[in-house]
Design a protein around this motif. Sequence first.
Motif, PDB file in Angstrom:
ATOM      1  N   ALA A 121       0.832  -1.209   0.000  1.00  0.00           N
ATOM      2  CA  ALA A 121       0.000   0.000   0.000  1.00  0.00           C
ATOM      3  C   ALA A 121       0.865   1.258   0.000  1.00  0.00           C
ATOM      4  N   ALA A 122       1.922   1.268   0.818  1.00  0.00           N
ATOM      5  CA  ALA A 122       2.801   2.436   0.875  1.00  0.00           C
ATOM      6  C   ALA A 122       3.539   2.628  -0.446  1.00  0.00           C
ATOM      7  N   ALA A 123       3.955   1.527  -1.069  1.00  0.00           N
ATOM      8  CA  ALA A 123       4.667   1.620  -2.336  1.00  0.00           C
ATOM      9  C   ALA A 123       3.762   2.159  -3.441  1.00  0.00           C
ATOM     10  N   LEU A 124       2.519   1.675  -3.487  1.00  0.00           N
ATOM     11  CA  LEU A 124       1.582   2.152  -4.502  1.00  0.00           C
ATOM     12  C   LEU A 124       1.286   3.641  -4.324  1.00  0.00           C
ATOM     13  N   LYS A 125       1.162   4.060  -3.068  1.00  0.00           N
ATOM     14  CA  LYS A 125       0.923   5.477  -2.803  1.00  0.00           C
ATOM     15  C   LYS A 125       2.111   6.319  -3.253  1.00  0.00           C
ATOM     16  N   ALA A 126       3.320   5.828  -2.984  1.00  0.00           N
ATOM     17  CA  ALA A 126       4.522   6.566  -3.377  1.00  0.00           C
ATOM     18  C   ALA A 126       4.653   6.638  -4.894  1.00  0.00           C
ATOM     19  N   LEU A 127       4.346   5.543  -5.595  1.00  0.00           N
ATOM     20  CA  LEU A 127       4.393   5.559  -7.054  1.00  0.00           C
ATOM     21  C   LEU A 127       3.378   6.545  -7.622  1.00  0.00           C
ATOM     22  N   ALA A 128       2.182   6.582  -7.028  1.00  0.00           N
ATOM     23  CA  ALA A 128       1.158   7.527  -7.493  1.00  0.00           C
ATOM     24  C   ALA A 128       1.623   8.966  -7.293  1.00  0.00           C
ATOM     25  N   GLU A 129       2.289   9.236  -6.169  1.00  0.00           N
ATOM     26  CA  GLU A 129       2.802  10.586  -5.917  1.00  0.00           C
ATOM     27  C   GLU A 129       3.866  10.983  -6.934  1.00  0.00           C
ATOM     28  N   HIS A 130       4.537   9.986  -7.498  1.00  0.00           N
ATOM     29  CA  HIS A 130       5.554  10.253  -8.510  1.00  0.00           C
ATOM     30  C   HIS A 130       4.995  10.077  -9.922  1.00  0.00           C
ATOM     31  N   GLN A 131       3.676  10.101 -10.028  1.00  0.00           N
ATOM     32  CA  GLN A 131       2.975  10.088 -11.312  1.00  0.00           C
ATOM     33  C   GLN A 131       3.294   8.844 -12.134  1.00  0.00           C
ATOM     34  N   VAL A 132       3.419   7.710 -11.455  1.00  0.00           N
ATOM     35  CA  VAL A 132       3.553   6.425 -12.133  1.00  0.00           C
ATOM     36  C   VAL A 132       2.257   5.654 -11.915  1.00  0.00           C
ATOM     37  N   ALA A 133       1.534   5.414 -12.997  1.00  0.00           N
ATOM     38  CA  ALA A 133       0.280   4.673 -12.912  1.00  0.00           C
ATOM     39  C   ALA A 133       0.587   3.181 -12.845  1.00  0.00           C
ATOM     40  N   VAL A 134      -0.039   2.487 -11.904  1.00  0.00           N
ATOM     41  CA  VAL A 134       0.164   1.047 -11.748  1.00  0.00           C
ATOM     42  C   VAL A 134      -1.041   0.315 -12.328  1.00  0.00           C
ATOM     43  N   LYS A 135      -0.751  -0.621 -13.202  1.00  0.00           N
ATOM     44  CA  LYS A 135      -1.800  -1.452 -13.786  1.00  0.00           C
ATOM     45  C   LYS A 135      -1.471  -2.908 -13.482  1.00  0.00           C
ATOM     46  N   VAL A 136      -2.466  -3.644 -13.000  1.00  0.00           N
ATOM     47  CA  VAL A 136      -2.284  -5.043 -12.619  1.00  0.00           C
ATOM     48  C   VAL A 136      -2.704  -5.925 -13.786  1.00  0.00           C
ATOM     49  N   GLU A 155     -10.814 -12.421 -11.764  1.00  0.00           N
ATOM     50  CA  GLU A 155     -10.988 -10.986 -11.557  1.00  0.00           C
ATOM     51  C   GLU A 155     -11.485 -10.639 -10.161  1.00  0.00           C
ATOM     52  N   LEU A 156     -12.258 -11.548  -9.546  1.00  0.00           N
ATOM     53  CA  LEU A 156     -12.768 -11.267  -8.203  1.00  0.00           C
ATOM     54  C   LEU A 156     -11.638 -11.294  -7.169  1.00  0.00           C
ATOM     55  N   VAL A 157     -10.758 -12.284  -7.300  1.00  0.00           N
ATOM     56  CA  VAL A 157      -9.613 -12.369  -6.390  1.00  0.00           C
ATOM     57  C   VAL A 157      -8.707 -11.144  -6.575  1.00  0.00           C
ATOM     58  N   ALA A 158      -8.422 -10.828  -7.837  1.00  0.00           N
ATOM     59  CA  ALA A 158      -7.547  -9.692  -8.120  1.00  0.00           C
ATOM     60  C   ALA A 158      -8.145  -8.388  -7.600  1.00  0.00           C
ATOM     61  N   ALA A 159      -9.459  -8.231  -7.777  1.00  0.00           N
ATOM     62  CA  ALA A 159     -10.123  -7.002  -7.329  1.00  0.00           C
ATOM     63  C   ALA A 159     -10.045  -6.859  -5.812  1.00  0.00           C
ATOM     64  N   LYS A 160     -10.207  -7.985  -5.102  1.00  0.00           N
ATOM     65  CA  LYS A 160     -10.152  -7.923  -3.639  1.00  0.00           C
ATOM     66  C   LYS A 160      -8.751  -7.533  -3.162  1.00  0.00           C
ATOM     67  N   ILE A 161      -7.736  -8.114  -3.785  1.00  0.00           N
ATOM     68  CA  ILE A 161      -6.365  -7.767  -3.418  1.00  0.00           C
ATOM     69  C   ILE A 161      -6.118  -6.283  -3.683  1.00  0.00           C
ATOM     70  N   CYS A 162      -6.584  -5.785  -4.829  1.00  0.00           N
ATOM     71  CA  CYS A 162      -6.392  -4.362  -5.164  1.00  0.00           C
ATOM     72  C   CYS A 162      -7.056  -3.461  -4.126  1.00  0.00           C
ATOM     73  N   ARG A 163      -8.244  -3.853  -3.679  1.00  0.00           N
ATOM     74  CA  ARG A 163      -8.924  -3.055  -2.652  1.00  0.00           C
ATOM     75  C   ARG A 163      -8.131  -3.060  -1.350  1.00  0.00           C
ATOM     76  N   GLU A 164      -7.577  -4.221  -0.999  1.00  0.00           N
ATOM     77  CA  GLU A 164      -6.844  -4.329   0.261  1.00  0.00           C
ATOM     78  C   GLU A 164      -5.562  -3.502   0.260  1.00  0.00           C
ATOM     79  N   VAL A 165      -4.950  -3.320  -0.912  1.00  0.00           N
ATOM     80  CA  VAL A 165      -3.695  -2.562  -0.960  1.00  0.00           C
ATOM     81  C   VAL A 165      -3.926  -1.101  -1.342  1.00  0.00           C
ATOM     82  N   GLY A 166      -5.187  -0.706  -1.485  1.00  0.00           N
ATOM     83  CA  GLY A 166      -5.502   0.695  -1.736  1.00  0.00           C
ATOM     84  C   GLY A 166      -5.357   1.139  -3.173  1.00  0.00           C
ATOM     85  N   LEU A 167      -5.371   0.195  -4.115  1.00  0.00           N
ATOM     86  CA  LEU A 167      -5.300   0.560  -5.534  1.00  0.00           C
ATOM     87  C   LEU A 167      -6.721   0.804  -6.041  1.00  0.00           C
ATOM     88  N   ALA A 168      -7.055   2.067  -6.225  1.00  0.00           N
ATOM     89  CA  ALA A 168      -8.403   2.428  -6.666  1.00  0.00           C
ATOM     90  C   ALA A 168      -8.659   1.851  -8.052  1.00  0.00           C
TER      91      ALA A 168
END
Length: 906
Positions: free
Chosen positions: A560-575, A581-594
């Motif tokens: 979660a902290a790494a994703l936030k830091a990447l977003a602050e540096h204008q790097v878009a993360v795509k999984v 898709e349900l498993v992946a979506a749940k993991i994304c929610r847990e790590v704060g990837l909107a």
Amino acid sequence: MRPTILREVFAGFLRTRRIVRHFRRRALLETLTRTGVSREIPAALTQPLAAAAIADAQALLEQLGSHEDGLSEAQAEGIRERVGPNEVEHEKPLPRWMHLWHCYRNPFNLLLTLLAIVSYLTHDMKGTLVIGTMVVLSTVLRFWQEGKSNQAADALKAMVSNTATVLRRGADAGTVAQQVELATRLLVPGDVIWLSAGDMIPADCRVLTAKDLFVSQSAMTGESMPVEKSAAHSGPQTINALDLENLVFMGTNVVSGSARAVVLHTGNNTYFGALANRVVATDRAPTAFYAGVNQVSWLLIRFMFVMAPLVFFINGFTKGDWMEALLFALAIAVGLTPEMLPMIVTSTLAKGAVFLSRKKVIVKRLDAVQNFGAMDVLCTDKTGTLTQDKIFLARHVDAWGEESSDVLELAYLNSYYQTGLKNLLDVAVLEHAEVSRELEPAKNFRKVDEIPFDFTRRRMSVVVAEHDAHHLLITKGAVEEILAVCTQVRHGEAVEPLTPELLQRIRTVTADLNEEGLRVVAVAAREGPPTQEVYGLADESALTLIGYVAFLDPPKDSTAAALKALAEHQVAVKVLTGDNELVAAKICREVGLAQQGVLLGRDIEAMNDQQLGEAVENHNLFAKLTPLHKERIVHRLKANGHVVGFMGDGINDAPALRAADIGISVDSAVDIAKEAADIILLEKSLMVLEQGVQEGRRTFANMLKYIKITASSNFGNVFSVLIAAALLPFLPMLPMHLLVLNLLYDISQIAIPFDNVDEEMLRQPLRWQPGDIGRFMVFFGPLSSVFDMLTFAMMWWVFGAQTPAQQTLFQSGWFVVSLLTQALIVHLIRSPKLPFIESRASLPLMAMTLAIVTVGLFLPMGPLAHYFKLQALPPLYFALLPLTMLGYMALTQAMKGFYRRRWGWQ
């Protein structure tokens, strides 16, 4: 990491082509395509390959001096001494004289050499000495920095080198052969090797036994689909060895299946080695990074070719001394040449690589450091990147969601007996405490056959026999792919037809498990008579669904902290994941990837390139993907103008790793993934990538400083020279003065790679923009000319330096001002902030600036003044000098504000 190791790593990083794979196979084949070199195998190699393909396996082994159990270590060592290591010719280090030539042969050194020759022919020995010193300094520094790379290259390659599974016999004839992992460079003809999914083919080999072996030969033939290989060539006669079904070649890779093969040729004698010999003199195409450096270099060189002749003709016509005008024009040409650029670029990239090495990151390609800084989209898989890479077997249930030991036993048998690439799910099943304690499959079952996994079926099967009473085919894989071959479902002890109603209920059960964040793998089986010994894809039909094993892979605490830091540096993360898709979506929610929408593999299949190009911008989660889907997504992102990084470690990630601008893998990845990657992480963490992004931008920002500072400073000096040449009855500065100024300035720039970078400069991706550099030079260069004119006026009217007899005083006054403004401009435009207060240079850069200023003041005021044709300046000069410098700082700071508001500050 110990300091001595770091020093070796630092040296190793400084030679791009010697770091990990001096002659990367993919790059060579791209070079062949570009240069038109034929890919046909020479006849001298074709005939032995064809003979090996049709020879009897036992006779071939005897011919190679080998055995079906392989070679002994003593035999292998003897052959290795005779044939050498399994490396192609181009991978050997350059001789020292060739290395020195490569360090010298950049456009700037060649240009300076030409200027030195002209100076010598015109009897300007001092100019010749100064120019020669600059060439030698630039070349020797680079040679010294890169020279130690040979010592570290082998160690670095060993850290990420590919290995092969080799059969080794003991010294005694009766000793049982053992499987050992050897570095591929140690293989010799006659070695018997095992191949499985994910392996790179380490040499040219003849297949002895194979089970559903599919090999990707796209690197050799351009064919996108894998080809099936077998132990015998059953096809028609062919003159193309690549068409022989029982031969596999160095540089290709196993997609699925397994095989036992004997090595025929290694190193230069392989098909790949034959191609390498044809293009040994062909340079690799420059990367986007070096293409950008070249664009900037030629921009400055073109500017020099315009300005130097202009200075020559103006001085010739106004002064009448054409020889002196020629020497002065040569000095201007030298002053406009950023001869330290190659060394600054190499040193800056090396510093970034050293920083990453401390973070357990191995840089295979030096310019990948800068690509980190330019990256604005990071595509990553889910397992092991967002999650802990430690999968636990959480549930084993039947089709109704009730706990079932039968499902656990069948899943265990499937994972235990499969010989392909064991993934994390298999490891989780095998390590499950309950299984390890209660099941002893070796007692009751024997393996009959296997149908390996592939990424089209997304399932794999093993066939086992229980006391030879019957055969049991056990299939494990993705839920939808398993349901596609099932006709029945087990409920308790009963078996029911798989009706649409039951299918709906089954999907509800699996969806509930997915919603819990569990990855679901279905297990199915079918019994049959013990009459069949060979099974194929057609046998995966009419199965009975037994149930599911569900796995938990919790997210990492740092994600979660790494994703936030990447977003602050204008790097878009795509999984990008092959998972549900349900498993992946749940993991994304847990790590704060909107989430910005989910796109499935089947949706991608229905899209053309234009539609996909729009979709990749609007989605950041892509699920149930095949390898080709991942590659296609990366290509579309690049086509949209993004600099794309891709992080992966599996066979299915290799195409996308190759397609990305920067491929990132880990040391535990399969061979093909490590081969395709530009960066190898010894620790799989997004936080390391975020640090890499910052270091890449810091690296680029420091390179950009040197170019902007040098271009602006040089342009200002030449602009002043043009005005002075037209107005003064003598030269405003002698050629030797210009050369000394340039030499002192270049020495001061050596510290730029170690300079600090403002945090604001690290918040957005940075790219080469030669047009911006040209505009920057035009706006900031003439600012120093304003104060040069004031200095001219001061020396003319205040100090009376108006005649050729007093030109030494005039030249000494401008020499000091010119040197101080060049030293000051480093600090003024290294940052858009207020220098020395809001943004301070690093200690090494400050020390170098002070040292150069001290030397510059000492030359006219000290005992060497006469030698350099300078003279001591009066005290009033030094009283007025601070006012000139303060005015220059104020005007430059005002221009910085205007320029930043109008065009920004990259």
